[in-house]
Enzyme design. Structure first.
Site, mmCIF file in Angstrom:
data_model
loop_
_atom_site.group_PDB
_atom_site.id
_atom_site.type_symbol
_atom_site.label_atom_id
_atom_site.label_comp_id
_atom_site.label_asym_id
_atom_site.label_seq_id
_atom_site.Cartn_x
_atom_site.Cartn_y
_atom_site.Cartn_z
ATOM 1 N N SER A 15 -13.268 40.296 7.241
ATOM 2 C CA SER A 15 -14.424 39.524 6.802
ATOM 3 C C SER A 15 -15.462 39.464 7.910
ATOM 4 O O SER A 15 -15.174 39.005 9.022
ATOM 5 C CB SER A 15 -13.994 38.110 6.417
ATOM 6 O OG SER A 15 -15.137 37.289 6.246
ATOM 7 N N HIS A 40 -15.173 43.023 3.993
ATOM 8 C CA HIS A 40 -15.212 41.841 3.137
ATOM 9 C C HIS A 40 -16.483 41.049 3.436
ATOM 10 O O HIS A 40 -16.737 40.656 4.578
ATOM 11 C CB HIS A 40 -13.974 40.975 3.373
ATOM 12 C CG HIS A 40 -13.749 39.930 2.336
ATOM 13 N ND1 HIS A 40 -13.256 40.201 1.080
ATOM 14 C CD2 HIS A 40 -13.945 38.582 2.374
ATOM 15 C CE1 HIS A 40 -13.155 39.088 0.390
ATOM 16 N NE2 HIS A 40 -13.573 38.078 1.149
ATOM 17 N N ASP A 42 -18.359 37.736 2.747
ATOM 18 C CA ASP A 42 -18.212 36.361 2.268
ATOM 19 C C ASP A 42 -19.583 35.704 2.115
ATOM 20 O O ASP A 42 -20.266 35.436 3.107
ATOM 21 C CB ASP A 42 -17.375 35.538 3.253
ATOM 22 C CG ASP A 42 -15.880 35.740 3.052
ATOM 23 O OD1 ASP A 42 -15.447 35.778 1.887
ATOM 24 O OD2 ASP A 42 -15.162 35.863 4.054
ATOM 25 N N MET A 44 -21.655 32.429 0.796
ATOM 26 C CA MET A 44 -21.485 31.005 0.485
ATOM 27 C C MET A 44 -22.836 30.356 0.247
ATOM 28 O O MET A 44 -23.799 30.643 0.962
ATOM 29 C CB MET A 44 -20.788 30.291 1.644
ATOM 30 C CG MET A 44 -19.489 30.918 2.070
ATOM 31 S SD MET A 44 -18.794 30.043 3.500
ATOM 32 C CE MET A 44 -17.445 31.121 3.927
ATOM 33 N N HIS A 73 -17.442 38.934 -1.875
ATOM 34 C CA HIS A 73 -16.813 37.703 -2.368
ATOM 35 C C HIS A 73 -17.890 36.631 -2.499
ATOM 36 O O HIS A 73 -18.345 36.066 -1.502
ATOM 37 C CB HIS A 73 -15.725 37.290 -1.375
ATOM 38 C CG HIS A 73 -14.987 36.048 -1.744
ATOM 39 N ND1 HIS A 73 -14.172 35.382 -0.856
ATOM 40 C CD2 HIS A 73 -14.924 35.332 -2.891
ATOM 41 C CE1 HIS A 73 -13.641 34.321 -1.443
ATOM 42 N NE2 HIS A 73 -14.099 34.261 -2.678
ATOM 43 N N MET A 75 -18.898 33.155 -3.210
ATOM 44 C CA MET A 75 -18.481 31.762 -3.323
ATOM 45 C C MET A 75 -19.719 30.941 -3.652
ATOM 46 O O MET A 75 -20.216 30.152 -2.836
ATOM 47 C CB MET A 75 -17.822 31.311 -2.014
ATOM 48 C CG MET A 75 -16.462 31.933 -1.789
ATOM 49 S SD MET A 75 -15.761 31.564 -0.157
ATOM 50 C CE MET A 75 -16.471 32.900 0.797
ATOM 51 N N MET A 144 -6.785 32.834 -3.013
ATOM 52 C CA MET A 144 -7.175 32.155 -1.777
ATOM 53 C C MET A 144 -5.960 31.450 -1.177
ATOM 54 O O MET A 144 -5.296 30.653 -1.853
ATOM 55 C CB MET A 144 -8.287 31.150 -2.032
ATOM 56 C CG MET A 144 -9.620 31.766 -2.449
ATOM 57 S SD MET A 144 -10.305 32.903 -1.220
ATOM 58 C CE MET A 144 -10.502 31.814 0.205
ATOM 59 N N PHE A 150 -14.711 28.074 4.829
ATOM 60 C CA PHE A 150 -14.676 28.107 6.287
ATOM 61 C C PHE A 150 -13.668 29.145 6.763
ATOM 62 O O PHE A 150 -12.626 29.333 6.142
ATOM 63 C CB PHE A 150 -14.273 26.736 6.867
ATOM 64 C CG PHE A 150 -15.246 25.634 6.560
ATOM 65 C CD1 PHE A 150 -16.343 25.404 7.376
ATOM 66 C CD2 PHE A 150 -15.066 24.834 5.437
ATOM 67 C CE1 PHE A 150 -17.240 24.392 7.092
ATOM 68 C CE2 PHE A 150 -15.962 23.817 5.142
ATOM 69 C CZ PHE A 150 -17.057 23.600 5.966
ATOM 70 N N GLY A 151 -13.964 29.786 7.876
ATOM 71 C CA GLY A 151 -13.021 30.703 8.477
ATOM 72 C C GLY A 151 -12.079 29.973 9.411
ATOM 73 O O GLY A 151 -12.278 28.816 9.767
ATOM 74 N N GLY A 152 -11.003 30.652 9.821
ATOM 75 C CA GLY A 152 -10.101 30.123 10.834
ATOM 76 C C GLY A 152 -9.131 29.062 10.375
ATOM 77 O O GLY A 152 -8.540 28.370 11.207
ATOM 78 N N ASP A 182 -6.676 36.009 0.846
ATOM 79 C CA ASP A 182 -7.681 35.699 1.857
ATOM 80 C C ASP A 182 -7.412 34.326 2.449
ATOM 81 O O ASP A 182 -7.378 33.327 1.733
ATOM 82 C CB ASP A 182 -9.069 35.721 1.206
ATOM 83 C CG ASP A 182 -10.202 35.454 2.189
ATOM 84 O OD1 ASP A 182 -9.939 35.224 3.380
ATOM 85 O OD2 ASP A 182 -11.367 35.480 1.743
ATOM 86 N N GLY A 184 -6.167 32.793 6.676
ATOM 87 C CA GLY A 184 -5.119 32.467 7.626
ATOM 88 C C GLY A 184 -4.087 33.545 7.846
ATOM 89 O O GLY A 184 -2.964 33.251 8.259
ATOM 90 N N GLY A 204 -10.262 37.793 8.948
ATOM 91 C CA GLY A 204 -11.526 37.636 9.657
ATOM 92 C C GLY A 204 -11.317 37.462 11.137
ATOM 93 O O GLY A 204 -11.423 38.401 11.924
ATOM 94 N N SER A 205 -10.994 36.234 11.533
ATOM 95 C CA SER A 205 -10.783 35.928 12.950
ATOM 96 C C SER A 205 -9.698 36.803 13.556
ATOM 97 O O SER A 205 -9.810 37.242 14.713
ATOM 98 C CB SER A 205 -10.402 34.458 13.125
ATOM 99 O OG SER A 205 -11.388 33.604 12.590
#
Length: 224
Positions: A15, A40, A42, A44, A73, A75, A144, A150-152, A182, A184, A204-205
């Site tokens: 992401s 990816h 994202d 929002m 994606h 959102m 999900m 939010f990421g992370g 998607d 964690g 992502g992270s």
């Protein structure tokens, strides 16, 4: 046009939300060169989720840099209003949220009419059976494993039975949609979702902030 990927192993879709936006093009080129399968995207809107990311202009700025297809994606509330803006030669999937669409079937039909594959995402609290009547119109199901926005965040293991549910439904009905997850996920826990039946892992992270991106990508994909 970017060559589309065939599903022969676990695929990875980093992401860009976790990339360094001051050097976004460089970051995207770097991960593409390291063997990712999708990028990816994202998006929002600050309404469906309590955060704002970016719009189609940022995604389109990567045309000519990204060498893998876009996995978009959305959102956003009533995404049918915006899907046309995210269609490029790089776009393979546009994924919308079941919870964000007044008429999900009409939204899926609109995506297909634009020549793009359909994706539907469900939040952690949504029952997987809600998609049963439309599975034949879906090319990708995104489960999900965190709350979107939010990421992370930490991986939620209640996503695992949902992944297995869609895997079993696909086999039962003779369908061919991909199953994506998607939230964690890193090389430390990717085996959990792979064993449950996932085809595509969003990270992502874990990828963009890894000290060794190549090793992390291989670890998530299960490559020794």
């Amino acid at each position: 046009m970017v060559e589309m990927k065939k599903n022969c192993k676990t695929l990875i879709a980093p992401s860009i939300l976790s990339a360094d936006f001051a050097r976004l093009g460089e970051d995207v080129k770097d991960v593409c060169d390291r063997g990712i399968d999708y990028l990816h995207i994202d998006v929002m809107d600050g309404a469906f989720v309590p955060n704002i990311s970016f719009g189609p202009a940022v995604m389109k700025s990567l045309n000519g840099i990204a060498t893998v297809p876009y996995d978009v994606h959305l959102m956003v509330e009533e995404p049918i209003r915006y899907i046309k803006e995210f269609v490029t030669d790089n776009t393979e999937f546009i994924t919308v949220h079941q919870e964000a669409c007044k008429d999900l079937e009409a939204t899926l039909d609109a995506i297909h009419e634009l020549g793009v594959k359909t994706g539907v995402s469900i939040k952690p609290g949504t029952n997987p059976e809600v998609l049963n009547n439309l599975l034949h119109k879906i090319d990708l199901i995104l489960v999900m494993s965190v709350e979107p926005g939010f990421g992370g965040q930490k991986f939620m293991d209640n996503s695992l039975p949902k992944i297995s549910y869609y895997r079993d439904k696909r086999e039962e009905l003779g369908l061919h949609y991909l199953i994506e997850v998607d939230g964690g996920i890193s090389s430390a826990n990717a085996d959990l979702v792979t064993e449950a039946g996932v085809d595509v892992i969003v990270a992502g992270s874990a990828v963009f902030k890894a000290p060794d991106r190549s090793a992390e990508i291989k670890g998530i994909k299960g490559i020794a």
